[in-house]
Design a protein around this motif. Structure first.
Motif, PDB file in Angstrom:
ATOM      1  N   TRP A 116       0.811  -1.224   0.016  1.00 21.47           N
ATOM      2  CA  TRP A 116       0.071   0.067   0.084  1.00 21.47           C
ATOM      3  C   TRP A 116       0.927   1.225  -0.044  1.00 21.47           C
ATOM      4  O   TRP A 116       1.984   1.314   0.550  1.00 21.47           O
ATOM      5  CB  TRP A 116      -0.924   0.122   1.193  1.00 21.47           C
ATOM      6  CG  TRP A 116      -0.260  -0.104   2.681  1.00 21.47           C
ATOM      7  CD1 TRP A 116       0.126   1.088   3.336  1.00 21.47           C
ATOM      8  CD2 TRP A 116       0.091  -1.161   3.257  1.00 21.47           C
ATOM      9  NE1 TRP A 116       0.651   0.823   4.599  1.00 21.47           N
ATOM     10  CE2 TRP A 116       0.803  -0.804   4.494  1.00 21.47           C
ATOM     11  CE3 TRP A 116       0.081  -2.626   2.904  1.00 21.47           C
ATOM     12  CZ2 TRP A 116       1.221  -1.584   5.566  1.00 21.47           C
ATOM     13  CZ3 TRP A 116       0.654  -3.332   4.008  1.00 21.47           C
ATOM     14  CH2 TRP A 116       1.034  -2.874   5.017  1.00 21.47           C
ATOM     15  N   ALA A 119      -0.584   7.354   2.461  1.00 22.49           N
ATOM     16  CA  ALA A 119      -1.922   7.825   2.536  1.00 22.49           C
ATOM     17  C   ALA A 119      -2.028   9.170   2.267  1.00 22.49           C
ATOM     18  O   ALA A 119      -1.126  10.023   2.656  1.00 22.49           O
ATOM     19  CB  ALA A 119      -2.589   7.428   3.694  1.00 22.49           C
ATOM     20  N   ALA A 124      -7.984   8.352   4.052  1.00 25.37           N
ATOM     21  CA  ALA A 124      -7.204   7.040   3.327  1.00 25.37           C
ATOM     22  C   ALA A 124      -6.522   6.441   4.372  1.00 25.37           C
ATOM     23  O   ALA A 124      -6.541   5.255   4.378  1.00 25.37           O
ATOM     24  CB  ALA A 124      -6.412   7.815   2.029  1.00 25.37           C
ATOM     25  N   ARG A 125      -5.922   6.972   5.167  1.00 24.66           N
ATOM     26  CA  ARG A 125      -5.129   6.301   6.143  1.00 24.66           C
ATOM     27  C   ARG A 125      -5.942   5.492   7.116  1.00 24.66           C
ATOM     28  O   ARG A 125      -5.889   4.322   7.273  1.00 24.66           O
ATOM     29  CB  ARG A 125      -4.168   7.307   6.966  1.00 24.66           C
ATOM     30  CG  ARG A 125      -3.311   6.643   7.982  1.00 24.66           C
ATOM     31  CD  ARG A 125      -2.469   7.416   8.975  1.00 24.66           C
ATOM     32  NE  ARG A 125      -1.626   8.281   7.995  1.00 24.66           N
ATOM     33  CZ  ARG A 125      -2.149   9.680   7.993  1.00 24.66           C
ATOM     34  NH1 ARG A 125      -3.159  10.396   8.615  1.00 24.66           N
ATOM     35  NH2 ARG A 125      -1.360  10.498   6.987  1.00 24.66           N
ATOM     36  N   ARG A 127      -9.080   4.183   6.170  1.00 23.06           N
ATOM     37  CA  ARG A 127      -9.318   2.784   5.213  1.00 23.06           C
ATOM     38  C   ARG A 127      -8.135   2.038   5.280  1.00 23.06           C
ATOM     39  O   ARG A 127      -8.615   0.834   5.495  1.00 23.06           O
ATOM     40  CB  ARG A 127      -9.608   3.539   4.019  1.00 23.06           C
ATOM     41  CG  ARG A 127     -10.429   2.345   3.064  1.00 23.06           C
ATOM     42  CD  ARG A 127     -10.843   2.834   1.762  1.00 23.06           C
ATOM     43  NE  ARG A 127     -11.232   1.797   0.890  1.00 23.06           N
ATOM     44  CZ  ARG A 127     -10.759   1.775  -0.269  1.00 23.06           C
ATOM     45  NH1 ARG A 127      -9.952   2.544  -0.918  1.00 23.06           N
ATOM     46  NH2 ARG A 127     -11.182   0.653  -0.899  1.00 23.06           N
ATOM     47  N   GLN A 128      -7.042   2.564   5.012  1.00 23.97           N
ATOM     48  CA  GLN A 128      -5.853   1.485   4.923  1.00 23.97           C
ATOM     49  C   GLN A 128      -6.081   0.787   6.066  1.00 23.97           C
ATOM     50  O   GLN A 128      -5.841  -0.680   6.151  1.00 23.97           O
ATOM     51  CB  GLN A 128      -4.639   2.013   4.809  1.00 23.97           C
ATOM     52  CG  GLN A 128      -4.429   2.666   3.083  1.00 23.97           C
ATOM     53  CD  GLN A 128      -3.168   3.400   3.013  1.00 23.97           C
ATOM     54  OE1 GLN A 128      -2.587   3.728   4.119  1.00 23.97           O
ATOM     55  NE2 GLN A 128      -2.760   3.460   1.887  1.00 23.97           N
TER      56      GLN A 128
END
Length: 428
Positions: A116, A119, A124-125, A127-128
């Motif tokens: 990955w 982010a 986004a972070r 979600r990761q």
């Protein structure tokens, strides 16, 4: 023309099990059976049917197949709670059983490396981190702590970091997990021989239509060079042709859908890659999301997931997927444009890979949305079965093929266990 072709006048491996009417010989309770499609699903099902003593033929048209473009990964520990988990968890033992009976089919241990990027923002972070926790939770049910290893990002591992990754100062990462795979290059060579040795007859010709009769099914085969098509008769028929299933039986459930899948075939990868011979895939793959929203699409949508996997003596690089609106396959995308999109996506991770010479190939594939794969009897069509729409086919097919074979042979308990082909609420 019906009997002449079946006696060997056309491209058929072995016509010994076909009588003068073009019908398979045999008196087994569940047979004879014709399986349409000789890829992973059709091939393994035919082996299981033959193992039960049923007379079996597989019919498969010429041209590129979907199985050789798969990474061949066996996500045996990744099934969600429920029947999928037990079926997938048993996949390695099913592959070992198949190889004990039929010889090497390409099963080998390997690691899976999920990667990955940095982010872009807090959302986004988050979600990761959520997906990473989900993956680790699934894996820890079956893997030891030493089989889950966090590592640095892949970006720049080949000596060419992207500007985005450099600005992120090393953010992003990888997770290496214990895994297994089937080398699709080995399988493509071994499976036809295994079918012959098991007594399965293989016809290399495309089926144009299937029609029910009073005693079974009539299959009309496409003619070569503008001639008159031939006919094959069988008591039972299995649709295992992936994206070709709906054209043969349009009333299959609407949740069976199709996409165009592509990958770049390359001879080698840079030796400096830290992933070694592992399968490499993105943590946040785009294909599942695209398939989940397929019913809402108004125009075709193309995505690329950046990864790679060994295949025979070469490698498969990248995975493109194009899904269109509706339940029909639709025309293939422009391969030059799709290859360009794939190389651009790969360049965002490792530019050196995007420059490798290779051959881009795309094929139609099937998936289901929503629900489980279509495995079972087709409603309203006695003697017609379907075996298609797999997510994680190398984990699910070897587990479900014995159950479907037993159901075709007349085992009611096996039939009750199958995911089935009947429509589901909201899915058609």
């Amino acid at each position: 023309m019906e009997a002449e072709f079946m006696r060997g006048a056309g491209p058929i491996d072995d016509a010994a099990a076909l009588d003068d009417s073009g019908a398979l010989q045999g008196s087994a309770a569940g047979g004879p059976v014709v399986v349409i499609g000789a890829g992973l699903a059709g091939g393994l099902l035919a082996l299981e049917l033959a193992g039960l003593g049923l007379p079996v033929a597989v019919v498969d048209g010429p041209g590129p197949a979907a199985t050789p473009l798969s990474y061949g990964g066996i996500p045996w520990w990744a099934g969600p709670p429920g029947p999928l988990d037990s079926w997938m968890a048993a996949a390695p033992s099913h592959w070992r059983r198949l190889e004990a009976r039929h010889g090497p089919l390409g099963l080998c241990p390997c690691d899976l490396v999920l990667h990955w990027p940095a982010a872009a923002d807090a959302a986004a972070r988050q979600r990761q981190e959520g997906v990473l926790q989900q993956v680790e939770g699934l894996a820890r049910r079956h893997l030891g702590a030493d089989q889950l290893q966090h590592g640095p990002p892949l970006t720049g591992a080949a000596g060419a970091a992207s500007p985005v990754a450099a600005a992120a100062s090393g953010a992003g990462g990888t997770l290496r997990l214990g895994y297994a795979r089937v080398d699709v290059g080995v399988l493509a060579v071994a499976l036809p021989g295994a079918l012959r040795a098991a007594g399965v007859r293989r016809l290399i010709q495309r089926v144009s239509t299937i029609e029910p009769t009073r005693s079974g099914w009539r299959l009309r085969l496409e003619a070569a060079s503008g001639g008159v098509g031939d006919t094959l008769w069988a008591r039972q028929v299995v649709l295992a042709a992936g994206a070709g299933c709906r054209s043969l039986w349009p009333s299959l459930p609407q949740r069976l859908r199709f996409s165009w899948a592509g990958a770049l075939l390359v001879d080698r990868l840079p030796l400096a890659l830290p992933s070694g011979d592992a399968i490499v895939m993105p943590l946040l793959g785009q294909r599942p999301g695209l398939e989940d929203r397929s019913a809402q699409l108004q125009v075709p949508e193309l995505i690329v997931d950046v990864g790679w996997a060994p295949s025979g003596t070469g490698w498969l690089l990248g995975q493109s997927s194009l899904v269109g609106p509706g339940t029909d396959l639709g025309p293939p995308p422009d391969p030059r444009h799709t290859e360009l999109c794939l190389r651009q996506a790969v360049s965002g991770l490792l530019p050196a890979l995007a420059e490798l010479p290779g051959r881009f190939v795309q094929v139609p594939v099937s998936f289901t949305n929503p629900g489980l794969p279509l495995v079972g009897a087709v409603a309203g069509a006695p003697g017609l079965w379907v075996f298609a729409g797999f997510g994680g086919p190398f984990a699910l097919v070897p587990a479900l093929a014995p159950l479907l074979a037993a159901a075709i042979a007349g085992d009611p308990a096996a039939l009750a266990t199958l995911p089935g082909a009947a429509p589901v609420a909201g899915g058609g």
